[in-house]
Design a protein around this motif. Sequence first.
Motif, short mmCIF file in Angstrom:
data_model
loop_
_atom_site.label_atom_id
_atom_site.label_comp_id
_atom_site.label_asym_id
_atom_site.label_seq_id
_atom_site.Cartn_x
_atom_site.Cartn_y
_atom_site.Cartn_z
N SER A 1 5.89 3.46 -10.64
CA SER A 1 6.64 4.33 -10.93
C SER A 1 7.81 3.35 -11.00
CB SER A 1 7.40 5.35 -9.76
OG SER A 1 5.79 6.36 -10.27
N ALA A 2 8.63 4.09 -11.29
CA ALA A 2 10.13 2.86 -11.34
C ALA A 2 10.87 4.25 -10.09
CB ALA A 2 10.96 3.15 -12.28
N PRO A 3 12.09 3.54 -9.29
CA PRO A 3 13.09 3.94 -9.09
C PRO A 3 13.72 4.51 -9.27
CG PRO A 3 12.86 1.68 -8.36
CD PRO A 3 12.02 2.03 -9.93
N ALA B 1 -5.32 -2.35 -13.72
CA ALA B 1 -6.61 -1.30 -13.09
C ALA B 1 -6.90 -1.86 -11.64
CB ALA B 1 -8.02 -1.28 -13.36
N GLU B 2 -6.68 -3.26 -11.18
CA GLU B 2 -6.95 -3.68 -9.77
C GLU B 2 -5.50 -4.10 -8.80
OE1 GLU B 2 -8.16 -7.66 -11.24
OE2 GLU B 2 -10.70 -6.95 -10.96
N ARG B 3 -4.33 -3.17 -9.59
CA ARG B 3 -3.38 -3.29 -9.07
C ARG B 3 -2.94 -2.40 -7.89
NH1 ARG B 3 -0.08 -4.91 -14.13
NH2 ARG B 3 -1.11 -7.41 -15.09
N ILE B 4 -2.44 -3.09 -7.41
CA ILE B 4 -1.67 -2.06 -6.10
C ILE B 4 -0.46 -2.02 -5.74
CG2 ILE B 4 -2.15 -1.48 -3.73
CD1 ILE B 4 -4.86 -1.31 -4.87
N TYR B 5 0.52 -0.91 -6.01
CA TYR B 5 1.85 -1.34 -5.81
C TYR B 5 2.03 0.12 -4.40
CZ TYR B 5 1.44 -1.99 -10.49
OH TYR B 5 1.06 -2.54 -11.30
N GLU B 6 3.45 -0.55 -3.98
CA GLU B 6 3.36 0.32 -2.34
C GLU B 6 4.65 0.74 -2.99
OE1 GLU B 6 3.96 -1.03 1.67
OE2 GLU B 6 6.49 -1.60 0.63
N LEU B 7 4.71 2.10 -2.99
CA LEU B 7 5.87 3.22 -3.29
C LEU B 7 6.69 3.64 -1.83
CD1 LEU B 7 4.38 5.30 -5.98
CD2 LEU B 7 5.41 3.97 -6.36
N GLU B 8 7.73 3.95 -1.47
CA GLU B 8 8.65 4.50 -0.82
C GLU B 8 9.67 5.52 -1.44
OE1 GLU B 8 10.77 1.22 1.44
OE2 GLU B 8 9.16 0.12 1.75
N VAL C 1 10.24 8.81 -5.69
CA VAL C 1 10.31 6.82 -5.90
C VAL C 1 11.94 6.75 -5.26
CG1 VAL C 1 10.05 5.27 -6.89
CG2 VAL C 1 8.23 7.01 -7.08
N ALA C 2 11.76 5.57 -4.58
CA ALA C 2 13.39 4.34 -3.88
C ALA C 2 12.94 3.25 -4.25
CB ALA C 2 13.53 4.58 -2.67
N ARG C 3 11.34 3.38 -4.09
CA ARG C 3 10.85 1.51 -4.00
C ARG C 3 10.09 1.96 -4.98
NH1 ARG C 3 12.85 0.28 0.53
NH2 ARG C 3 15.15 -0.48 -0.07
N ILE D 1 4.52 8.62 7.03
CA ILE D 1 5.37 9.15 7.30
C ILE D 1 6.67 9.45 8.27
CG2 ILE D 1 3.47 10.80 8.05
CD1 ILE D 1 4.93 13.09 5.87
N ASP D 2 7.90 9.75 7.75
CA ASP D 2 9.15 10.07 8.73
C ASP D 2 9.80 11.02 8.41
OD1 ASP D 2 10.39 9.61 10.57
OD2 ASP D 2 11.48 8.11 9.93
N GLY D 3 9.34 11.89 8.77
CA GLY D 3 10.14 13.32 8.40
C GLY D 3 9.69 13.44 7.04
N ASP D 4 11.25 13.65 5.84
CA ASP D 4 10.81 13.47 4.52
C ASP D 4 10.69 12.06 3.52
OD1 ASP D 4 10.76 16.16 4.13
OD2 ASP D 4 13.39 16.10 3.29
N ARG D 5 10.71 10.77 4.80
CA ARG D 5 10.07 9.55 4.07
C ARG D 5 8.83 9.09 3.44
NH1 ARG D 5 15.10 8.53 1.16
NH2 ARG D 5 16.53 9.09 2.11
N VAL D 6 8.24 9.10 2.89
CA VAL D 6 7.29 8.35 2.63
C VAL D 6 6.97 7.13 1.95
CG1 VAL D 6 5.54 11.11 2.78
CG2 VAL D 6 6.57 9.29 0.64
#
Length: 100
Positions: A31-33, A69-76, A52-54, A18-23
Amino acid sequence: MTVHLTWSRGGEAELVEIDGDRVRLRSTASSAPGARVEGSLRSTGTAIRLKVARCRLRGPQGPDDPTPAERIYELEGRLIDATREVRAELARLLDVERPS
């Protein structure tokens, strides 16, 4: 993965940064950008909204295609309408997990 959030549409997420409002989160749901996603903190039930940005598939990756069910996504993304208290609560979650 340490679960911090539960998404209202299904799935869970771990807060990574977390950096201010960015996570940045590791999530079991993609989730789609541009999408706005809602969830709540597991510890307190506090509502969290994120734009979601990315979104990137992070794992597992290999010769066998993982099941959804096994997939892991990185959301920014950016927190929406997060108060100072909510941001402080999220920062505390990260501080608790960091070794001293």
